[in-house]
Enzyme design. Sequence first.
Site, PDB file in Angstrom:
ATOM      1  N   ASN A 172       0.866  -1.185   0.000  1.00 58.74           N
ATOM      2  CA  ASN A 172       0.000   0.000   0.000  1.00 58.74           C
ATOM      3  C   ASN A 172       0.901   1.233   0.000  1.00 58.74           C
ATOM      4  OD1 ASN A 172      -1.814   2.035   0.499  1.00 58.74           O
ATOM      5  ND2 ASN A 172      -2.294   1.400   2.602  1.00 58.74           N
ATOM      6  N   LYS A 175       0.089   4.239  -0.357  1.00 56.37           N
ATOM      7  CA  LYS A 175      -0.592   5.433   0.186  1.00 56.37           C
ATOM      8  C   LYS A 175      -0.366   6.619  -0.749  1.00 56.37           C
ATOM      9  CE  LYS A 175       0.031   3.429   4.703  1.00 56.37           C
ATOM     10  NZ  LYS A 175      -0.080   3.585   6.130  1.00 56.37           N
ATOM     11  N   HIS A 220      -9.497   0.784   4.661  1.00 57.84           N
ATOM     12  CA  HIS A 220      -8.251   1.008   5.404  1.00 57.84           C
ATOM     13  C   HIS A 220      -8.550   1.917   6.592  1.00 57.84           C
ATOM     14  CE1 HIS A 220      -4.220   2.330   6.414  1.00 57.84           C
ATOM     15  NE2 HIS A 220      -3.772   1.289   5.757  1.00 57.84           N
ATOM     16  N   GLU A 276      -7.042   4.330   7.757  1.00 53.51           N
ATOM     17  CA  GLU A 276      -6.859   5.767   7.483  1.00 53.51           C
ATOM     18  C   GLU A 276      -8.109   6.352   6.831  1.00 53.51           C
ATOM     19  OE1 GLU A 276      -3.084   5.538   5.442  1.00 53.51           O
ATOM     20  OE2 GLU A 276      -2.126   4.954   7.326  1.00 53.51           O
ATOM     21  N   GLU A 325      -5.527  -5.462  10.266  1.00 56.92           N
ATOM     22  CA  GLU A 325      -4.557  -4.402  10.518  1.00 56.92           C
ATOM     23  C   GLU A 325      -4.936  -3.664  11.804  1.00 56.92           C
ATOM     24  OE1 GLU A 325      -2.423  -3.129   6.686  1.00 56.92           O
ATOM     25  OE2 GLU A 325      -4.201  -1.888   6.883  1.00 56.92           O
ATOM     26  N   GLY A 341       2.183   1.884  10.857  1.00 59.88           N
ATOM     27  CA  GLY A 341       3.167   2.958  10.783  1.00 59.88           C
ATOM     28  C   GLY A 341       3.839   3.296  12.098  1.00 59.88           C
TER      29      GLY A 341
HETATM   30  C1  PEP Z   1      -0.848   0.013   6.062  1.00 55.65           C
HETATM   31  O1  PEP Z   1      -0.982   1.222   6.053  1.00 55.65           O
HETATM   32  O2  PEP Z   1      -1.688  -0.716   5.492  1.00 55.65           O
HETATM   33  C2  PEP Z   1       0.297  -0.536   6.756  1.00 55.65           C
HETATM   34  C3  PEP Z   1       0.272  -1.795   7.058  1.00 55.65           C
HETATM   35  O3  PEP Z   1       1.313   0.337   7.053  1.00 55.65           O
HETATM   36  P1  PEP Z   1       2.740  -0.009   7.744  1.00 55.65           P
HETATM   37  O4  PEP Z   1       3.232  -1.289   7.116  1.00 55.65           O
HETATM   38  O5  PEP Z   1       3.600   1.145   7.416  1.00 55.65           O
HETATM   39  O6  PEP Z   1       2.464  -0.169   9.174  1.00 55.65           O
END
Ligand code: PEP
Length: 249
Positions: free
Chosen positions: A12, A14, A96, A98, A166, A172
């Site tokens: 991803n 982003k 997601h 976010e 997740e 992050g």
């Molecule tokens: C994500 O945003 O889907 C994610 C898993 O980010 P990160 O790997 O940076 O934690």
Amino acid sequence: MTPGTRPMIAGNWKMHGLAADGLALAHAVKDGAKGQAELVVCPPATLVAALAGALAGTAVAVGGQDCHMAAKGAHTGDVSAPMLADAGARFVILGHSERRGAYRETDPTVRAKAEAAIAAGLIPIVCVGEPEDDRLLARAEEVVAAQVAASLPEGFGAAGGVVAYEPVWAIGTGRTPTEADIAAMHAMIRARLVAAFPGQGATLRILYGGSVKPANAAGILALPNVDGALVGGASLVAEDFLAIAAAAG
Ligand code: PEP
């Protein structure tokens, strides 16, 4: 890993990537791809068509990061599922955290988007995951079970839909749940998928996402019912993304 399931490592990106660096990253991933995992890169919408062209016929597929629930209409700034498919995407990330956070996307919204994605021939990667408070209050499984129940449409199993667990607090941050906690959550999601989609639930892919890095990938990917990873930050560095893919076997 689930027997009979091909692992998937999805990146991803982003809101990262202009044409030159996005294409360079995609080429580096394609050139280094080997092993059994299915690789997917999900760039910003502006790069989907260019990457789909550059990666056509290779081992790396392209996905979008979101789509609207309508096929077309007066929705300024949005991208529909048929548009992503037309641009060459095969997958789309939906729900997601976010987007659930910043745009207040609810489970019914995510479900409607997943329905639209399936109707357009895309495979949805539906994200679920608990905020930290719910983990601390020992109600993470309850929260995620409710998201799974309300976010996945009827045709999800037949479409080969993908669930990405997740935890919001792991995205992050460099923090991850314990391997035991990941395994417990994935087992719960598996049970829900088997009950909801009796024909396919046993082999639908459940990805883990949240601070997956080359250093922790092998341990996470070896857990039962972990069928791959959704990778954010580490997907922007080809050698890290490829190292995670290699850990999938
Ligand atoms: C994500 O945003 O889907 C994610 C898993 O980010 P990160 O790997 O940076 O934690």
